[in-house]
Scaffold this active site. Structure first.
Site, PDB file in Angstrom:
ATOM      1  N   CYS A 136      76.972   0.441 -30.218  1.00 26.81           N
ATOM      2  CA  CYS A 136      77.241   1.717 -31.283  1.00 26.81           C
ATOM      3  C   CYS A 136      77.226   1.369 -32.554  1.00 26.81           C
ATOM      4  O   CYS A 136      77.227   0.884 -33.507  1.00 26.81           O
ATOM      5  CB  CYS A 136      79.466   2.059 -30.661  1.00 26.81           C
ATOM      6  N   CYS A 145      84.548   1.881 -37.654  1.00 25.00           N
ATOM      7  CA  CYS A 145      84.953   2.562 -36.818  1.00 25.00           C
ATOM      8  C   CYS A 145      86.186   1.264 -36.071  1.00 25.00           C
ATOM      9  O   CYS A 145      85.887   0.115 -35.838  1.00 25.00           O
ATOM     10  CB  CYS A 145      84.749   3.391 -35.292  1.00 25.00           C
ATOM     11  N   CYS A 148      86.450   0.219 -31.665  1.00 19.40           N
ATOM     12  CA  CYS A 148      86.681  -0.577 -30.466  1.00 19.40           C
ATOM     13  C   CYS A 148      86.454  -2.271 -31.452  1.00 19.40           C
ATOM     14  O   CYS A 148      86.342  -2.354 -32.512  1.00 19.40           O
ATOM     15  CB  CYS A 148      84.881  -0.795 -29.873  1.00 19.40           C
ATOM     16  N   CYS A 192      99.433  -3.687 -16.995  1.00 24.73           N
ATOM     17  CA  CYS A 192      98.890  -3.243 -18.341  1.00 24.73           C
ATOM     18  C   CYS A 192      99.347  -4.344 -18.720  1.00 24.73           C
ATOM     19  O   CYS A 192      98.432  -4.146 -20.046  1.00 24.73           O
ATOM     20  CB  CYS A 192      99.284  -2.080 -18.722  1.00 24.73           C
TER      21      CYS A 192
END
Length: 395
Positions: free
Chosen positions: A48, A54, A57, A352
């Site tokens: 990406c 950003c 991620c 999780c």
């Protein structure tokens, strides 16, 4: 100054020989003045173009095999810290551009508005038109989110944009928004119709609904309340649901703890009667409505109960063949203590958080359970997060 990366921490940051944490580096890499002088053989070019700026991620600089092994090791190390050995299956990773829900942010500008993720460790908003993480339908909705930002944000504020794909269109919840006046409600209703949204909510309160924001759980179709928890990808939900089905075996009486709005309850009801417990009354109501509209499902009984304060006790599980337990990140220590004292033969666990899972697994094992297998699941591709499903049995 030259530093060598020894390992990654739980956030995916590289830890140097001096104990410093550095993001977006890999083990065995040599760093000098912030520059990588000896790259790892596992390093790849990020897929990406937004990766460097950003904060969405953390791991696009590593190849898929490395990330898979690292996330599996996070689970293995969490268990080994409790002296637990288990059959850990190969990790299953959701494909790129499959995230069906995300919380973006919107900010007004002189020319209109911008929408994206915050930069890593900053409040700088980064636009992400070519994001490789989100489902393309979410990216296609950015013009709508910009329009909503103009309506919801003040000149100096930033609003959250919780966006979820439903079967009838986008389900959007505007967070930290300005108060919506009566005229604004009319305008938002028109916007929902114009853009064919399923539902629009304002800080968790639905203000306009064109169609129910339907999610499918097995044979059931549920319209969760605004902001309700949903598995990040349909791929991940399918894997976890299959694991739960496998762990339940041929159970005829099932209890689902921390049931949410029925992600695992309704698939389990295809073969068993299910008693589903959840602390949020609105989630139980949504699940119950989905069950009543479905055909071919066995009886589902929903109950609102705070399982942290009032865990289900062993005598309440006397007629239970199997339990599903899917707690939040903190795990379910109090409930695990009670489960460990029960005679339930099978437990299908979903987690999780590998650390809280390992703690709860130790409690169950000390109570006579065997951890038969663990299935790692990576719904949060390129992040530091990893989920799992597991089967416990008691002779």
């Amino acid at each position: 100054m030259t530093q060598t990366i020894l390992r990654l921490n739980h956030k995916g940051e590289g830890v140097t020989d001096a104990g410093t944490a550095i993001p977006r580096v890999l083990p065995d890499e040599v760093i000098e003045d912030g520059r990588i002088v000896t790259p790892s053989t596992d390093r790849v070019s990020a897929p990406c173009r937004h990766f460097k700026s950003c904060g969405g991620c953390a791991m696009q600089h590593a190849n898929d095999d490395f990330v898979a092994d690292w996330k599996t090791d996070v689970i293995r190390l969490g268990l080994s810290a409790r002296r637990i050995e288990a059959d850990i299956r190969p990790i299953l990773t959701s494909p790129a551009q499959s995230r069906r829900r995300a919380t973006l942010h919107g900010r007004r500008t002189k020319k209109g508005a911008m929408v994206g993720f915050f930069g890593r460790g900053s409040d700088a908003l980064i636009e992400i038109p070519d994001c490789k993480l989100l489902d393309p339908k979410l990216i296609a909705a950015f013009p709508v989110l910009e329009e909503l930002t103009i309506a919801a944000a003040s000149r100096k504020s930033t609003v959250g944009l919780a966006v979820t794909l439903s079967e009838n269109g986008l389900d959007i919840d505007i967070l930290d928004a300005m108060e919506l006046k009566p005229q604004g409600i009319l305008e938002m209703s028109a916007l929902v119709e114009r853009h064919k949204l399923a539902r629009l909510s304002w800080d968790g309160e639905a203000v306009a609904t064109r169609e129910p924001a339907i999610q499918t759980f097995g044979a059931g179709k549920v319209s969760p309340p605004p902001g309700a928890f949903l598995q990040a990808t349909a791929h991940g939900q399918g894997i976890l649901s299959n694991c739960v089905t496998e762990a339940l075996g041929d159970a005829k009486q099932v209890v689902d703890l921390f049931a949410g709005c029925g992600t695992f309850t309704l698939p389990a009801a295809e073969k068993a009667e299910v008693w589903a417990l959840e602390g949020d009354e609105s989630l139980i109501a949504a699940m119950d409505a989905g069950w009543r509209m479905a055909t071919g499902l066995k009886k589902v009984t929903g109950e609102t109960r705070d399982l942290f304060r009032r865990p289900l006790l062993p005598h309440e599980l006397r007629k239970t063949d199997a339990v599903i337990i899917d707690p939040p990140r903190a795990g379910a220590e109090a409930q695990s203590i009670e489960l460990a004292q029960s005679d339930v033969k099978r437990i299908a666990a979903v987690s999780c958080n590998p650390i809280s899972f390992a703690r709860d697994a130790e409690i169950l094992i000390k109570g006579g359970y065997t951890l038969d297998w663990v299935q790692p699941v990576d719904q949060f591709r390129w992040s530091s997060h990893v989920e799992l499903a597991a089967q416990f049995t008691k002779a």
